[in-house]
Design a protein around this motif. Structure first.
Motif, PDB file in Angstrom:
ATOM      1  N   THR A  22     -28.390  45.165   7.883  1.00  0.00           N
ATOM      2  CA  THR A  22     -27.748  43.883   7.608  1.00  0.00           C
ATOM      3  C   THR A  22     -28.733  42.908   6.965  1.00  0.00           C
ATOM      4  O   THR A  22     -28.377  42.202   6.029  1.00  0.00           O
ATOM      5  N   LEU A  23     -29.971  42.888   7.442  1.00  0.00           N
ATOM      6  CA  LEU A  23     -30.975  42.001   6.853  1.00  0.00           C
ATOM      7  C   LEU A  23     -31.226  42.355   5.396  1.00  0.00           C
ATOM      8  O   LEU A  23     -31.334  41.476   4.547  1.00  0.00           O
ATOM      9  N   VAL A  24     -31.326  43.620   5.083  1.00  0.00           N
ATOM     10  CA  VAL A  24     -31.565  44.039   3.705  1.00  0.00           C
ATOM     11  C   VAL A  24     -30.382  43.657   2.834  1.00  0.00           C
ATOM     12  O   VAL A  24     -30.534  43.140   1.732  1.00  0.00           O
ATOM     13  N   ARG A  25     -29.183  43.873   3.317  1.00  0.00           N
ATOM     14  CA  ARG A  25     -27.988  43.522   2.553  1.00  0.00           C
ATOM     15  C   ARG A  25     -27.892  42.018   2.343  1.00  0.00           C
ATOM     16  O   ARG A  25     -27.509  41.544   1.281  1.00  0.00           O
ATOM     17  N   ALA A  26     -28.273  41.231   3.346  1.00  0.00           N
ATOM     18  CA  ALA A  26     -28.197  39.769   3.242  1.00  0.00           C
ATOM     19  C   ALA A  26     -29.228  39.208   2.282  1.00  0.00           C
ATOM     20  O   ALA A  26     -29.074  38.109   1.773  1.00  0.00           O
ATOM     21  N   ALA A  27     -30.295  39.963   2.038  1.00  0.00           N
ATOM     22  CA  ALA A  27     -31.355  39.470   1.170  1.00  0.00           C
ATOM     23  C   ALA A  27     -30.905  39.360  -0.282  1.00  0.00           C
ATOM     24  O   ALA A  27     -31.532  38.685  -1.073  1.00  0.00           O
ATOM     25  N   GLY A  28     -29.801  39.996  -0.642  1.00  0.00           N
ATOM     26  CA  GLY A  28     -29.310  39.932  -2.007  1.00  0.00           C
ATOM     27  C   GLY A  28     -29.946  40.971  -2.888  1.00  0.00           C
ATOM     28  O   GLY A  28     -30.645  41.860  -2.430  1.00  0.00           O
ATOM     29  N   LYS A  29     -29.696  40.846  -4.160  1.00  0.00           N
ATOM     30  CA  LYS A  29     -30.216  41.800  -5.129  1.00  0.00           C
ATOM     31  C   LYS A  29     -31.446  41.225  -5.796  1.00  0.00           C
ATOM     32  O   LYS A  29     -31.703  40.037  -5.742  1.00  0.00           O
ATOM     33  N   SER A  30     -32.189  42.086  -6.448  1.00  0.00           N
ATOM     34  CA  SER A  30     -33.352  41.608  -7.184  1.00  0.00           C
ATOM     35  C   SER A  30     -33.407  42.305  -8.536  1.00  0.00           C
ATOM     36  O   SER A  30     -32.816  43.365  -8.727  1.00  0.00           O
ATOM     37  N   HIS A  31     -34.090  41.674  -9.454  1.00  0.00           N
ATOM     38  CA  HIS A  31     -34.301  42.254 -10.779  1.00  0.00           C
ATOM     39  C   HIS A  31     -35.619  41.726 -11.329  1.00  0.00           C
ATOM     40  O   HIS A  31     -36.122  40.707 -10.892  1.00  0.00           O
ATOM     41  N   MET A  62     -41.682  32.935  -3.200  1.00  0.00           N
ATOM     42  CA  MET A  62     -41.447  33.295  -1.806  1.00  0.00           C
ATOM     43  C   MET A  62     -42.427  34.370  -1.326  1.00  0.00           C
ATOM     44  O   MET A  62     -42.889  35.189  -2.111  1.00  0.00           O
ATOM     45  N   GLY A  63     -42.695  34.356  -0.044  1.00  0.00           N
ATOM     46  CA  GLY A  63     -43.430  35.433   0.620  1.00  0.00           C
ATOM     47  C   GLY A  63     -44.767  35.774   0.003  1.00  0.00           C
ATOM     48  O   GLY A  63     -45.582  34.910  -0.308  1.00  0.00           O
ATOM     49  N   LYS A  64     -44.981  37.083  -0.191  1.00  0.00           N
ATOM     50  CA  LYS A  64     -46.260  37.584  -0.681  1.00  0.00           C
ATOM     51  C   LYS A  64     -46.562  37.148  -2.110  1.00  0.00           C
ATOM     52  O   LYS A  64     -47.712  37.150  -2.528  1.00  0.00           O
ATOM     53  N   ALA A  65     -45.547  36.775  -2.862  1.00  0.00           N
ATOM     54  CA  ALA A  65     -45.760  36.343  -4.243  1.00  0.00           C
ATOM     55  C   ALA A  65     -46.571  35.044  -4.305  1.00  0.00           C
ATOM     56  O   ALA A  65     -47.192  34.755  -5.318  1.00  0.00           O
ATOM     57  N   ALA A  66     -46.601  34.290  -3.215  1.00  0.00           N
ATOM     58  CA  ALA A  66     -47.329  33.013  -3.190  1.00  0.00           C
ATOM     59  C   ALA A  66     -48.825  33.212  -3.449  1.00  0.00           C
ATOM     60  O   ALA A  66     -49.459  32.364  -4.066  1.00  0.00           O
ATOM     61  N   GLU A  67     -49.382  34.329  -3.003  1.00  0.00           N
ATOM     62  CA  GLU A  67     -50.806  34.591  -3.242  1.00  0.00           C
ATOM     63  C   GLU A  67     -51.066  34.846  -4.723  1.00  0.00           C
ATOM     64  O   GLU A  67     -52.021  34.338  -5.284  1.00  0.00           O
ATOM     65  N   LYS A  77     -48.399  35.851 -19.478  1.00  0.00           N
ATOM     66  CA  LYS A  77     -47.227  36.721 -19.542  1.00  0.00           C
ATOM     67  C   LYS A  77     -47.175  37.494 -18.232  1.00  0.00           C
ATOM     68  O   LYS A  77     -48.178  38.075 -17.807  1.00  0.00           O
ATOM     69  N   VAL A  78     -46.002  37.487 -17.579  1.00  0.00           N
ATOM     70  CA  VAL A  78     -45.855  38.076 -16.249  1.00  0.00           C
ATOM     71  C   VAL A  78     -44.546  38.854 -16.140  1.00  0.00           C
ATOM     72  O   VAL A  78     -43.618  38.653 -16.925  1.00  0.00           O
ATOM     73  N   VAL A  79     -44.511  39.721 -15.139  1.00  0.00           N
ATOM     74  CA  VAL A  79     -43.264  40.349 -14.721  1.00  0.00           C
ATOM     75  C   VAL A  79     -42.928  39.723 -13.377  1.00  0.00           C
ATOM     76  O   VAL A  79     -43.704  39.835 -12.419  1.00  0.00           O
ATOM     77  N   LEU A  80     -41.797  39.021 -13.324  1.00  0.00           N
ATOM     78  CA  LEU A  80     -41.353  38.373 -12.090  1.00  0.00           C
ATOM     79  C   LEU A  80     -40.236  39.194 -11.467  1.00  0.00           C
ATOM     80  O   LEU A  80     -39.318  39.630 -12.168  1.00  0.00           O
ATOM     81  N   THR A  81     -40.311  39.404 -10.168  1.00  0.00           N
ATOM     82  CA  THR A  81     -39.197  40.009  -9.441  1.00  0.00           C
ATOM     83  C   THR A  81     -38.412  38.858  -8.840  1.00  0.00           C
ATOM     84  O   THR A  81     -38.922  38.130  -7.984  1.00  0.00           O
ATOM     85  N   GLU A  86     -25.492  36.528  -3.970  1.00  0.00           N
ATOM     86  CA  GLU A  86     -24.346  37.343  -4.322  1.00  0.00           C
ATOM     87  C   GLU A  86     -23.721  36.931  -5.656  1.00  0.00           C
ATOM     88  O   GLU A  86     -23.058  37.715  -6.319  1.00  0.00           O
ATOM     89  N   LYS A  87     -23.932  35.687  -6.069  1.00  0.00           N
ATOM     90  CA  LYS A  87     -23.381  35.181  -7.332  1.00  0.00           C
ATOM     91  C   LYS A  87     -24.287  35.499  -8.513  1.00  0.00           C
ATOM     92  O   LYS A  87     -23.955  35.191  -9.648  1.00  0.00           O
ATOM     93  N   GLY A  88     -25.466  36.075  -8.253  1.00  0.00           N
ATOM     94  CA  GLY A  88     -26.402  36.395  -9.322  1.00  0.00           C
ATOM     95  C   GLY A  88     -27.344  35.256  -9.669  1.00  0.00           C
ATOM     96  O   GLY A  88     -28.077  35.327 -10.643  1.00  0.00           O
ATOM     97  N   GLU A  89     -27.351  34.206  -8.864  1.00  0.00           N
ATOM     98  CA  GLU A  89     -28.225  33.055  -9.102  1.00  0.00           C
ATOM     99  C   GLU A  89     -29.595  33.317  -8.467  1.00  0.00           C
ATOM    100  O   GLU A  89     -29.685  33.884  -7.381  1.00  0.00           O
ATOM    101  N   HIS A  90     -30.655  32.899  -9.166  1.00  0.00           N
ATOM    102  CA  HIS A  90     -32.014  33.083  -8.641  1.00  0.00           C
ATOM    103  C   HIS A  90     -32.196  32.283  -7.356  1.00  0.00           C
ATOM    104  O   HIS A  90     -31.943  31.089  -7.319  1.00  0.00           O
ATOM    105  N   GLN A  91     -32.662  32.959  -6.315  1.00  0.00           N
ATOM    106  CA  GLN A  91     -33.004  32.294  -5.065  1.00  0.00           C
ATOM    107  C   GLN A  91     -34.504  32.059  -4.980  1.00  0.00           C
ATOM    108  O   GLN A  91     -34.949  31.152  -4.309  1.00  0.00           O
ATOM    109  N   GLY A  92     -35.270  32.907  -5.669  1.00  0.00           N
ATOM    110  CA  GLY A  92     -36.708  32.752  -5.650  1.00  0.00           C
ATOM    111  C   GLY A  92     -37.406  33.949  -6.264  1.00  0.00           C
ATOM    112  O   GLY A  92     -36.786  34.951  -6.596  1.00  0.00           O
ATOM    113  N   ILE A  93     -38.709  33.812  -6.389  1.00  0.00           N
ATOM    114  CA  ILE A  93     -39.550  34.865  -6.944  1.00  0.00           C
ATOM    115  C   ILE A  93     -40.218  35.579  -5.773  1.00  0.00           C
ATOM    116  O   ILE A  93     -40.948  34.968  -5.004  1.00  0.00           O
TER     117      ILE A  93
END
Length: 102
Positions: A22-31, A62-67, A77-81, A86-93
């Motif tokens: 459930t936690l993984v599903r609630a986290a949403g999708k990433s790209h 968010m999280g480990k990306a802060a470092e 130039k970066v690759v951001l995850t 659920e609507k496809g809106e960015h919640q964070g990096i």
């Protein structure tokens, strides 16, 4: 006595596993998006980058990306995850990878 105890343990293990799913599903999708950093705000923990349309977009880091983001500067130039809702809106990096030698 053993059978009821085994049942209780099995129920606890099952609830733990289902809770993790459930936690993984609630986290949403990433790209991933390969982009250029426009600016970094260390105080607010946000990064502004060029989105797919070439427009500036700001998102929280968010999280480990802060470092990783502490060493970034405008023009990198970066690759951001990006983690999306659920609507496809960015919640964070959630991850940042510097592209070397572009």
């Amino acid at each position: 006595m053993r059978k009821p105890m085994l049942f209780v343990i099995a129920a606890l293990v099952a609830s733990f596993i289902l809770g993790q799913v459930t936690l993984v599903r609630a986290a949403g999708k990433s790209h991933d998006i390969t982009t250029q950093v426009v600016s970094v705000d260390l105080e607010k923990k946000t990064i502004t980058f060029k989105n797919d349309k070439g427009e500036n977009q700001t998102a929280p880091v968010m999280g480990k990306a802060a470092e990783s983001f502490k060493t970034l500067k405008a023009g990198d130039k970066v690759v951001l995850t990006c983690t999306d809702n659920e609507k496809g809106e960015h919640q964070g990096i959630s991850a940042i990878k510097l592209v070397v030698g572009y």
